[in-house]
Design a protein around this motif. Structure first.
Motif, PDB file in Angstrom:
ATOM      1  N   CYS A 190       0.828  -1.207   0.000  1.00 53.80           N
ATOM      2  CA  CYS A 190       0.000   0.000   0.000  1.00 53.80           C
ATOM      3  C   CYS A 190       0.862   1.256   0.000  1.00 53.80           C
ATOM      4  O   CYS A 190       0.612   2.206  -0.739  1.00 53.80           O
ATOM      5  N   SER A 191       1.905   1.237   0.846  1.00 55.40           N
ATOM      6  CA  SER A 191       2.813   2.377   0.916  1.00 55.40           C
ATOM      7  C   SER A 191       3.486   2.617  -0.431  1.00 55.40           C
ATOM      8  O   SER A 191       3.603   3.757  -0.898  1.00 55.40           O
ATOM      9  N   SER A 195       2.633   6.192  -2.601  1.00 54.82           N
ATOM     10  CA  SER A 195       3.701   7.178  -2.435  1.00 54.82           C
ATOM     11  C   SER A 195       4.352   7.524  -3.766  1.00 54.82           C
ATOM     12  O   SER A 195       4.459   6.681  -4.661  1.00 54.82           O
ATOM     13  N   GLU A 196       4.793   8.774  -3.884  1.00 55.44           N
ATOM     14  CA  GLU A 196       5.518   9.189  -5.080  1.00 55.44           C
ATOM     15  C   GLU A 196       6.848   8.445  -5.193  1.00 55.44           C
ATOM     16  O   GLU A 196       7.317   8.150  -6.282  1.00 55.44           O
ATOM     17  N   TYR A 197       7.448   8.190  -4.073  1.00 54.35           N
ATOM     18  CA  TYR A 197       8.714   7.449  -4.038  1.00 54.35           C
ATOM     19  C   TYR A 197       8.858   6.813  -2.653  1.00 54.35           C
ATOM     20  O   TYR A 197       8.218   7.224  -1.696  1.00 54.35           O
TER      21      TYR A 197
END
Length: 311
Positions: A190-191, A195-197
């Motif tokens: 999920c992270s 997240s963008e990165y």
């Protein structure tokens, strides 16, 4: 005069007098027998004691043991924590506790190698020593294995927690269960997705409790190594004791390429255990020590291949 000089001049009473000062008293009269065959044997009393007892014995017995492995080091000495037991019929008052440790000492002098065959033999002899129709022994121990860095090949020692649980019944034979808890790296899917990165990861604890098939051959299969591989090969990455920068780069990228929820881990590990011929039934639990929460994430499943065959 300083304190050291004062202490040197102190005249202490004798050791016997010091003991009396702190409460020791002279021995009283001795009226009871000292020979074993003249002493009362309460454990072997025969009456109606209301209920059968499923198990009575001793636990938290620590003792040196030897274990073997197909991973390096192939032979190692470690500490086992034992639990011994047997059932007691309604007509018997108790068990002879000393017989458990007598049995342990016998095997110690013969060089106590912890393997399935030896543990089966141990329980049969223990039942005979206890004059019972059943006996059980459980031993927990840390198992160490060598692990190389994926790039540098530099070695260090990892360990997993192992348990062997052997139950013997004169009519039913042996029932053997083994457990291994190994540590892995998991990266949160999920992270990574939102997240963008980057993505957060954590250390996972995978516990596999397995009932061994009756024809299990420990000479052919190291169950410890097999269960460890089931846990580690399905993780985001393996745990390493020694990592140089090229190693760390490889491990970090591998984890990013293999995101896993705890739900994913237990299902993937279960698939490997299902394919092992020596596994009859199993329970798998994964507990992640979350890096962005104060709580742990957990998942578990169980499966009985024997029940599947009877459907």
């Amino acid at each position: 005069m300083n304190q050291t000089e004062l202490n040197k001049q102190k005249q202490l009473p004798s050791k016997e007098e010091r003991h009396k000062l702190f409460g020791s008293v002279d021995p009283g009269p001795r009226t009871k027998p000292i020979e074993k065959d003249q002493m009362a044997d309460l454990q072997n009393s025969r009456k109606d004691f209301l209920f059968n007892i499923d198990m009575v014995g001793i636990s938290n017995v620590k003792h040196p043991i030897r274990i073997s492995s197909k991973l390096t080091p192939e032979i190692q000495t470690t500490i086992g924590t034992f639990t011994f037991g047997s059932s007691i019929a309604q007509g018997s008052k108790g068990t002879n506790m000393s017989r458990f440790t007598e049995q342990l000492d016998k095997y110690h002098h013969e060089g106590f190698a912890i393997d399935i065959a030896t543990m089966k033999e141990f329980t049969v002899e223990l039942a005979e020593r206890l004059k019972q129709s059943d006996a059980s022994v459980t031993v927990d121990f840390p198992w160490f294995f060598e692990r190389k860095g994926p790039y540098s090949d530099l070695t260090g020692m990892n360990h997993a927690d192992a348990t062997i649980d052997v139950n013997y019944d004169q009519e039913l034979g042996h029932d053997v269960t083994v457990t291994l808890t190994g540590k892995i790296t998991t990266l949160c899917p999920c992270s990574k997705e939102i997240s963008e990165y980057s993505a957060h990861n954590q250390r996972g604890n995978v516990t596999m409790k397995v009932k061994l098939a009756d024809d299990f051959n420990e000479q052919e299969t190291d169950w410890k190594a097999a269960l460890l591989e089931a846990a580690e090969s399905n993780a985001s990455a393996r745990i390493h004791p020694v990592l140089k920068r090229p190693d760390e780069k490889m491990v970090t990228e591998q984890a990013y390429e293999n995101p896993r929820f705890v739900e994913d881990i237990v299902r993937l590990v279960a698939a490997d255990l299902y394919e092992y011929d020596f596994v009859e039934s199993f329970e798998v639990t994964c507990r992640n020590e979350e890096s962005i929460h104060l709580h742990d994430a957990v998942a578990s499943l169980s499966y009985d291949k024997k029940a599947e065959r009877t459907e």
